[in-house]
Scaffold this active site. Structure first.
Site, PDB file in Angstrom:
ATOM      1  N   ASP A   1      76.679  91.452  24.938  1.00 58.02           N
ATOM      2  CA  ASP A   1      75.888  91.522  23.711  1.00 58.02           C
ATOM      3  C   ASP A   1      75.254  90.143  23.533  1.00 58.02           C
ATOM      4  O   ASP A   1      75.660  89.166  24.159  1.00 58.02           O
ATOM      5  CB  ASP A   1      76.734  91.918  22.492  1.00 58.02           C
TER       6      ASP A   1
HETATM    7  C1  BGC Z   1      73.298  93.567  18.633  1.00 53.12           C
HETATM    8  C2  BGC Z   1      72.932  94.490  19.781  1.00 53.12           C
HETATM    9  C3  BGC Z   1      71.489  94.293  20.143  1.00 53.12           C
HETATM   10  C4  BGC Z   1      71.261  92.835  20.488  1.00 53.12           C
HETATM   11  C5  BGC Z   1      69.842  92.494  20.880  1.00 53.12           C
HETATM   12  C6  BGC Z   1      72.936  92.130  18.940  1.00 53.12           C
HETATM   13  O1  BGC Z   1      73.132  91.317  17.843  1.00 53.12           O
HETATM   14  O2  BGC Z   1      74.671  93.667  18.349  1.00 53.12           O
HETATM   15  O3  BGC Z   1      73.175  95.812  19.421  1.00 53.12           O
HETATM   16  O4  BGC Z   1      71.122  95.137  21.172  1.00 53.12           O
HETATM   17  O5  BGC Z   1      71.601  92.032  19.372  1.00 53.12           O
HETATM   18  O6  BGC Z   1      69.001  92.572  19.791  1.00 53.12           O
END
Ligand code: BGC
Length: 753
Positions: A266
């Site tokens: 993530d």
């Molecule tokens: C979120 C993800 C997301 C990523 C990119 C993160 O903070 O938890 O779900 O895909 O950011 O935006």
């Protein structure tokens, strides 16, 4: 002379063979060669630095390919409900493109509420086509974290509380997206069931609960759906961050499930180079490094899987086995996506996409209550319609965190209602309350000015006055995508409706008995007024076609067939995470200020174990406000008596249950037959029943169809911690078939030998 000729022809021969060599397509580019051979060939040509470069981001949403070899870079994008607008290379701000607006599809809770696998495939294919057209290679979704508490700010991005329903619904979505040569990244693996403390918590859960409740959707996504990538989560499990977690990634995902795809972190979920190398992560995104430039600009070389990894290899402290494995996985992904010459071209905002969005919205909307059949709205008797509530006029596709979108259009509920009813009726609007007047996420603006300086009394009086003078009142409220509502990064602060809505609803219920409440939310809410309100519709976040889908249901153009993918408890304490488990974390640690930063993480113990959602309500006999699987229709259905093809089975047998479902009303409609299995007597504690099959059936008035469910011992099994395996214990079981977890229509006993 002869000598000269021989020499000449020798020369011609040599140069021709040299030419032939230069003209030969290298194996890694040769489409006639098997992929694994091409992967190994590409790998053998890469330098150490080129391999390292592939393992981490080069911008907010992209990672490098191998420029020298012509292997393209990977472009990722959020998110589950539509393709995110372009941000700047190095910043979250908008890039300012004018060609990056798209169709927003209903939120995943709404998709799940269709209980229709076909809808899931349509969704995935359409969204994948848009991602493809926008030249994306990896779509960061779908999200399948289980709904543990109604306070989780991100529940709207997930598919509800049941591992079976989620597993069945996620697979076609993945297949639909990937049919475009665009990878999905099923997220967030694992145990990210709340937003509060998502970066600073450690989840404590027993193995049985992990395997029975929280892992199945991920397992289905990678083993049945073949999701080419999977995204690690932010939280910790066994005191190790999920995106660099040995137990989750190496032991379970790549070990037990034999996953061959790519593990994506993530964004900013990595914080330890050695763990990232050793524990199964493949590519790192979004880190806020503590390098010289402190993660603001060009800090990519400071990523945990960048220079620090290179240095470790160069100094001989770590070898290259893990490196080659990671690169191999990324190259395999490249042949499916960036280097796939057979993928379709995609398209955006086709009429078909709009129709998909509208249809999923219609099928996902859940008719919770319809006393006196006051829905659908009778056009002949309804000359004046009052629409009341902020969510009738509020843009919902902007906000909520990373799933926020920039849409081609969003039909608001008021506009949809006007378009459908405006010809016959006078449709008037009153605000009723002021909630969130914001309308911007990361520089995308909703373009709305929702400021209103009137007092709550003034707003309420206006609404009540209008309600009294109308033939029918539609209240459109619920939550929204602002902080502490349905939004990433924070959880809701309470279970009740915000912004004085309970008072407004109660007052409207007194003012007019032809009254429907439409809730726009991705979460359950308390309904203290439920006895006074004749009709309630769960409307979700429905994307570009929201207003049209809602109007279809209210008018009866579409017959509601959605079913709840999670329980609505009467009060928060009736939910098991709040009754038994820890939320938002261990009480003593919370009081001691833990969870504030990564040096002081907080523990969250899932004491409720496997008793999540209806498993808890059913087993403990706690009556919910609306149960899992519930949803009404404008027609009526009758279930026949269930039959089985055998009454006793062995561990290797299958058993088939059949039941007839008949439309006994006057309108065409769809019913969802739901199969639950109950273990009559067991040596371990088991939920009263568990969903193990479902089928949506479309029936004309008077029509009847037979539905059949075939199960094997997996539907009877529990996860045995000692054996670390699934066990189907011999004894008596019961198949229970109905149209909701609290409406079982027919039961049949059988025995496992
Ligand atoms: C979120 C993800 C997301 C990523 C990119 C993160 O903070 O938890 O779900 O895909 O950011 O935006």
């Amino acid at each position: 002379m002869l000598k000269k000729t021989v020499l000449l022809s020798l020369f011609t021969l040599i140069s021709a063979s040299a030419m032939a060599q230069t003209n030969t397509t290298p194996v890694y580019l040769d489409e006639s060669k098997p992929v694994e051979q091409r992967v190994q060939d590409a790998l053998s040509r890469m330098t150490l630095e080129e391999k390292i470069a592939m393992l981490h981001a080069q911008s907010k949403f992209s990672s490098p390919g191998v420029p020298r070899l012509g292997i393209p870079e990977f472009w990722t994008t959020d998110g589950p409900h539509g393709v995110r607008p372009e941000v700047m290379w190095d910043e979250w701000d908008q890039a300012g493109w004018t060609n990056d607006s798209i169709i927003a599809y209903p939120a995943l809770t709404a998709l799940s509420a269709t209980w229709n696998k076909k809808m899931s495939w349509n969704y995935g294919r359409a969204l994948g086509e848009e991602a493809r057209y926008r030249k994306k290679d990896i779509l960061l979704g779908p999200g399948v974290n289980i709904y543990r508490t109604p306070l989780n700010g991100r529940n709207f991005e997930y598919m509800g509380e049941d591992p079976y329903l989620t597993s069945k619904m996620v697979v076609p979505y993945i297949q639909g997206v990937q049919s475009n040569g665009v990878a999905t990244s099923v997220k967030h693996f694992a145990l990210n069931n709340q937003e509060m403390f998502r970066h600073t918590s450690n989840v404590i859960v027993d193995d049985r609960t992990l395997y029975e409740i929280y892992l199945p959707p991920f397992k289905a996504a990678v083993t049945e759906g073949d999701s080419w990538t999977i995204m690690g989560a932010y939280d910790m499990y066994k005191n190790q961050y999920a995106s660099q977690n040995k137990f989750l990634l190496n032991d379970i995902l790549k070990g037990e499930w034999k996953y061959k795809g790519v593990v994506v972190s993530d964004w900013g979920a990595v914080n330890n180079t050695e763990q990232a190398i050793q524990n199964g992560l493949d590519v790192e995104f979004g880190s806020w490094t503590n390098g010289l430039s402190a993660g603001t600009r060009n800090a990519y070389d400071n990523y945990y899987l960048a220079k620090p990894y290179l240095d470790l290899i160069k100094s001989g402290k770590v070898g290259t086995v893990e490196l080659d494995d990671k690169v191999t996985r990324l190259l395999r992904l490249a042949y499916k996506t960036t280097m796939n010459t057979k993928k379709p071209f995609g398209n955006i905002a086709s009429e078909e996409h709009k129709a998909v969005a509208k249809e999923i919205g219609e099928e996902g909307i859940v008719l919770l209550k319809n006393q006196g059949n006051i829905l659908p709205i009778d056009l002949n008797k309804t000359k004046k319609i009052a629409v009341i509530g902020e969510n009738a006029i509020k843009v919902m596709t902007v906000g909520g965190g990373s799933s926020s979108l920039k849409v081609k259009y969003e039909t608001l509920p008021l506009d949809g209602i006007k378009a459908r009813f405006g010809k016959n009726s006078d449709v008037q609007f009153a605000r009723g309350y002021v909630g969130d007047v914001g309308g911007e996420y990361n520089g995308v603006k909703s373009g709305q000015d929702l400021k209103d300086n009137r007092s709550p009394e003034e707003l309420l009086n206006e609404a009540v006055e209008l309600a009294k003078n109308s033939d029918y009142v539609i209240f459109v409220g619920g939550l929204n995508k602002s902080d502490f509502q349905d939004s990433e990064g924070n959880d809701r602060k309470s279970y009740g409706l915000p912004y004085n809505q309970d008072n407004v609803i109660s007052a409207l219920a007194k003012a007019n008995k032809n009254f429907t409440v439409v809730l726009v939310s991705g979460n359950a809410v308390a309904m203290p007024w439920i006895k006074d309100v004749p009709s309630v519709v769960q409307g979700w976040y429905l994307g570009s076609e929201a207003g049209n889908s809602i109007a279809s249901i209210l008018s009866g153009d579409a017959n509601p067939s959605g079913k709840l993918p999670f329980t609505f408890p009467v009060k928060l304490e009736d939910n098991s995470a709040h009754a038994m488990g820890e939320y938002p974390g261990n009480k003593e640690e919370l009081a001691a200020g833990k969870g504030k930063d990564q040096k002081n993480p907080i523990n969250i113990k899932y004491n409720e174990g496997i008793f999540v959602g209806y498993r808890w309500h059913d087993t403990k006999k706690i009556k919910p406000l609306f149960s899992f699987g519930h949803g009404l229709s404008y027609t009526t259905f009758e279930f026949g008596k269930a039959k089985a093809d055998r009454i006793s089975m062995t561990q290797n047998d299958k058993i088939t249950f059949t039941v007839t479902v008949k439309n006994t009303g006057k309108k065409a409609g769809a019913e969802v037959a739901q199969l639950y299995i109950s273990d009559v007597k067991s040596s371990v504690e088991r939920p009263a029943k568990e969903l193990k099959g479902f089928e949506k059936i479309f029936l004309n008035p008077g029509e009847q169809k037979e539905v059949s469910f075939t199960i094997d011992k997996t539907a009877l099994s529990y996860f045995d911690i000692q054996k670390h395996d699934w066990v189907a214990e011999p004894g008596d079981f019961e198949a229970q078939i109905g149209n909701s977890s609290d409406a079982i229509k027919t039961k049949i006993k059988f025995t496992l030998k």
